[in-house]
Design a protein around this motif. Structure first.
Motif, short mmCIF file in Angstrom:
data_model
loop_
_atom_site.label_atom_id
_atom_site.label_comp_id
_atom_site.label_asym_id
_atom_site.label_seq_id
_atom_site.Cartn_x
_atom_site.Cartn_y
_atom_site.Cartn_z
N GLU A 20 32.02 38.96 42.42
CA GLU A 20 32.45 40.55 41.69
C GLU A 20 32.45 40.13 39.66
O GLU A 20 33.54 39.03 39.33
CB GLU A 20 33.79 41.52 41.83
N VAL A 21 32.11 41.25 39.63
CA VAL A 21 32.03 41.23 38.12
C VAL A 21 33.50 41.90 37.47
O VAL A 21 34.29 41.16 36.76
CB VAL A 21 31.07 42.17 36.97
N ASN A 22 33.65 43.42 38.71
CA ASN A 22 35.04 43.54 38.07
C ASN A 22 35.51 43.91 39.63
O ASN A 22 35.11 44.26 40.40
CB ASN A 22 35.33 44.95 37.68
N GLY A 23 37.03 43.50 39.67
CA GLY A 23 37.90 43.86 41.16
C GLY A 23 37.94 45.64 41.10
O GLY A 23 38.03 45.86 40.31
N GLU A 24 37.49 45.51 42.48
CA GLU A 24 37.94 47.37 43.24
C GLU A 24 39.25 47.48 43.56
O GLU A 24 39.95 47.35 44.51
CB GLU A 24 37.02 47.34 44.61
N LYS B 187 41.64 41.23 41.03
CA LYS B 187 41.29 40.44 41.61
C LYS B 187 40.00 40.33 42.47
O LYS B 187 39.48 41.85 42.65
CB LYS B 187 42.54 40.06 43.19
N ARG B 188 39.08 39.39 41.93
CA ARG B 188 38.10 39.44 42.29
C ARG B 188 37.54 38.68 43.59
O ARG B 188 37.93 37.58 44.61
CB ARG B 188 36.78 39.58 41.63
N ARG B 189 36.23 39.96 44.47
CA ARG B 189 35.69 39.49 45.71
C ARG B 189 35.28 37.67 45.53
O ARG B 189 34.52 37.84 44.36
CB ARG B 189 35.23 40.38 46.85
N SER B 190 34.46 37.32 46.45
CA SER B 190 34.06 35.73 46.49
C SER B 190 33.15 36.11 47.60
O SER B 190 33.30 36.33 49.00
CB SER B 190 34.68 34.30 45.96
N ASP C 145 41.56 37.26 47.39
CA ASP C 145 43.00 36.37 47.27
C ASP C 145 44.20 37.73 47.73
O ASP C 145 43.89 39.02 47.41
CB ASP C 145 43.11 36.21 45.87
N PRO C 146 44.98 37.62 47.98
CA PRO C 146 46.42 38.91 48.89
C PRO C 146 46.42 39.38 47.61
O PRO C 146 46.62 38.56 46.34
CB PRO C 146 47.19 37.87 48.94
N ILE C 147 47.22 40.66 47.38
CA ILE C 147 47.00 41.14 46.46
C ILE C 147 49.28 41.92 46.45
O ILE C 147 49.24 41.95 47.01
CB ILE C 147 46.51 42.76 46.63
N ASP C 148 49.52 41.93 44.83
CA ASP C 148 50.95 42.50 45.31
C ASP C 148 51.15 43.70 46.38
O ASP C 148 50.73 44.61 46.10
CB ASP C 148 51.53 42.84 43.98
N SER C 149 52.29 43.48 47.22
CA SER C 149 52.35 44.34 48.55
C SER C 149 52.45 46.09 47.64
O SER C 149 52.16 47.08 48.52
CB SER C 149 53.40 44.19 48.96
N GLU C 150 52.94 46.07 46.28
CA GLU C 150 53.11 47.29 45.79
C GLU C 150 51.80 47.82 45.82
O GLU C 150 51.65 49.34 46.13
CB GLU C 150 54.05 47.53 45.20
N LEU C 151 51.09 47.13 45.66
CA LEU C 151 49.37 47.92 44.59
C LEU C 151 49.40 47.92 46.11
O LEU C 151 48.46 49.24 45.52
CB LEU C 151 49.33 46.78 43.49
N GLY D 107 43.87 45.55 49.94
CA GLY D 107 44.41 43.75 50.46
C GLY D 107 43.98 43.06 49.86
O GLY D 107 42.86 42.75 50.24
N GLU D 108 44.17 41.60 50.97
CA GLU D 108 43.11 40.68 51.30
C GLU D 108 42.43 40.66 51.85
O GLU D 108 41.64 41.52 53.18
CB GLU D 108 43.85 39.85 51.54
N VAL D 109 41.47 40.60 51.29
CA VAL D 109 39.94 40.09 52.15
C VAL D 109 39.48 39.29 52.10
O VAL D 109 39.56 38.17 52.14
CB VAL D 109 39.07 40.60 51.75
#
Length: 587
Positions: free
Chosen positions: A419-423, A427-430, A466-472, A479-481
């Motif tokens: 991704e160009v920008n994370g959604e 954190k961006r998908r690969s 990658d995993p994302i901070d649980s609060e966010l 979350g993680e993909v």
């Protein structure tokens, strides 16, 4: 219907005299299709899951026998050397339309084209529009093109029914083009412009929507071309007096192709451009989005070589909008034609691989300004083709033709993207995608004149974040993909007599993992995310016989068994067993 019948009779009567003057030719198609089969499995038969019980389905049909016959008759009139008129009528009858009650007549295609003063070409009526892959282009479906002996007939039918001609979109309007000679031997400027109606107004709340565009193409001999593309999809607010609102999406690009023999056997190309979205009388007014893209690459130039290869770099911003290039073919919201509903609540059956292979109604026919929904189990790397927004990376591949007496074709493509920008997060998908298509003919290996074809297509996709901070994650609903999918089709065909083939095949889609899909509003803005936990196995085994009277005339009898194991549906699993008879003719 009476008008259609009257037109056909008048055309046939007039055709006798016009044929004698070589002013009329006839073209068209004919088809007969009948299928019979049944369904079974936990979705229909009931299931006990712990303390819960899934009731037996007493509403949905367990077996179906249906089909249709159609005949398309077209007339190509040439009243003079510079004018051509084409009109195609259709007679359609459902299999159970007894005594003519189920017969329908309609016009399927109508346009006129010609040349003014030997210089300016025009076409009025139905148009087949295509520019570049980032401005106006009808990308292939999620499962690719199917050229194998077992399902190529269905692919031809889908292409014909939806007017998918060379990746173009069917619209209605006016198109004109002409060429200008420029100084220099062979240098010229090609001009093409069109205006088409994309949607009809209801004259209350829904305004007319038009599609305008064109290309200026400058060609310099021994060097290549320089092209300027533009499309505008816009609404006319005055045609909806109770709304008064309208939007406009403009896409422009500049492309160049260099193919000078002095620079070697490679072709160098690039395309770059931008898009703008405008809104009229919206309260509050949505933000005006502007996005850009760039693609650059090389490909091998020599036509005489058996090996052809290419490599591209893509960069498409998340705000880039090109409805003509980003509209999807696959319509996962469509109701399947066969065994349409499941369960006592009559839920619409989710589409399967076999539906996408055989059902023309599972596809879109026109351009939509809103990015369509897609199923990441089928396609997640570039669901909107090369113009998929929020993607950057490289793609490379090669094609090997007739390398030996038994290797007829070998294609391999790889996409490495992100991704160009994370959604919803930084954190961006690969993404990884790998495609392999092969066709082997073992006739010479077994020393026989009869073809023995092994055809295979494999598509592998992997998506990660990658995993994302649980609060966010809790606030944004993301979350993680980690999603992987594998689609594979393998067919074996044996020619037992001239143009008579036996075939067997297997089609398997396996997807497992999780993903978060974007929910968009009418302005293409992401308003929410939907979590998908995917565990899907879709397997179809088929066998049949096909006789080709010529390259445009085929008769096929086929049986198939489809087994679907899908954790997303109530009951999770079911089977479809079916026999099909298909006769298809183009003339």
């Amino acid at each position: 219907m009476r008008k259609s019948i009257l037109f056909i009779l008048m055309a046939l009567a007039a055709g006798q005299s016009l044929k004698a003057q070589d002013k009329l030719t006839v073209y068209g198609a004919g088809r007969f299709m009948m299928h019979s089969g049944g369904v079974s499995g936990d979705v229909y038969d009931g299931l006990v899951i712990g303390a819960d019980t899934l009731a037996t389905d007493t509403v949905s049909a367990r077996s179906e026998m249906a089909g249709y016959a159609l005949f398309d008759l077209g007339f190509r009139f040439r009243p003079n050397a510079n004018t051509e008129i084409k009109a195609l009528t259709r007679v359609y009858s459902e299999l159970d339309g007894f005594w003519g009650q189920g017969i329908n007549f309609n016009f399927r295609e109508l346009y006129a084209r010609g040349i003014v003063k030997g210089k300016v070409k025009y076409r009025v009526g139905d148009l087949d529009l295509k520019l570049s892959k980032f401005t106006l282009y009808n990308s292939n479906g999620d499962l690719g093109a199917h050229d194998n002996n077992a399902t190529h007939l269905f692919e031809d039918i889908i292409q014909y029914e939806n007017f998918y001609r060379n990746n173009s979109w069917r619209q209605q309007g006016l198109q004109t083009s002409f060429k200008l000679k420029l100084p220099g031997n062979g240098n010229r400027l090609d001009v093409l412009a069109f205006l088409a109606k994309n949607r009809q107004a209801d004259y209350f709340f829904t305004p007319d929507r038009l599609l305008a565009g064109g290309v200026l193409s400058y060609e310099k001999v021994s060097w290549g071309t320089l092209d300027y593309y533009r499309t505008d999809l816009f609404e006319i607010a005055e045609t909806a007096p109770f709304s008064g609102q309208a939007q406009r999406i403009s896409t422009q690009s500049l492309a160049a192709t260099v193919k000078n023999p002095k620079l070697g056997s490679m072709i160098y190309h690039f395309e770059t451009g931008f898009s703008n979205m405008h809104f009229i009388d919206y309260t509050p007014e949505p933000s005006v989005e502007t996005g850009a893209f760039f693609q650059g690459g090389i490909r091998e130039m020599s036509k005489g070589k058996k090996l052809h290869y290419f490599a591209n770099y893509n960069y498409v911003e998340s705000q880039f909008r090109a409805p003509g290039a980003q509209t999807r073919r696959n319509n996962f919201g469509a109701t399947p034609t066969q065994f349409s509903f499941q369960g006592n609540q009559e839920l619409v059956r989710q589409q399967t691989v076999f539906d996408l292979l055989t059902d023309p109604s599972a596809y879109f026919r026109t351009i939509d300004p809103v990015l369509g929904t897609f199923n990441p189990a089928y396609s997640n790397v570039q669901p909107y083709g090369d113009a998929t927004p929020n993607r950057t990376g490289i793609q490379a591949g090669f094609r090997l033709n007739q390398d030996s007496t038994w290797i007829e074709q070998l294609d391999a493509h790889v996409w490495l993207m992100s991704e160009v920008n994370g959604e919803g997060t930084d954190k961006r998908r690969s993404f990884l995608r790998a495609d392999l298509a092969t066709r082997f003919n073992f006739a010479s290996f077994f020393k026989t004149d009869r073809a023995l074809l092994l055809e295979a297509y494999i598509k592998l996709e992997q998506s990660n974040r990658d995993p994302i901070d649980s609060e966010l994650s809790a606030i944004a609903g993301i979350g993680e993909v980690d999603l992987s999918s594998l689609f594979m089709e393998i067919t074996l065909s044996k020619e037992i007599s001239e143009d008579l083939f036996l075939h067997a095949g297997a089609y398997v889609l396996r997807a497992r993992g999780n993903e978060y899909t974007s929910v968009r509003n009418e302005f293409n803005q992401i308003t929410d995310y939907g979590q998908m936990d995917i565990d899907l196995t879709d397997r179809t085994l088929l066998a049949g016989i096909k006789y080709s009277l010529n390259q445009n005339n085929h008769l096929m009898i086929q049986v198939r068994n489809s087994t679907i194991q899908n954790e997303q549906i109530v009951g999770k699993s079911y089977q479809i067993n079916q026999a099909l008879i298909t006769y298809n003719l183009f003339f």
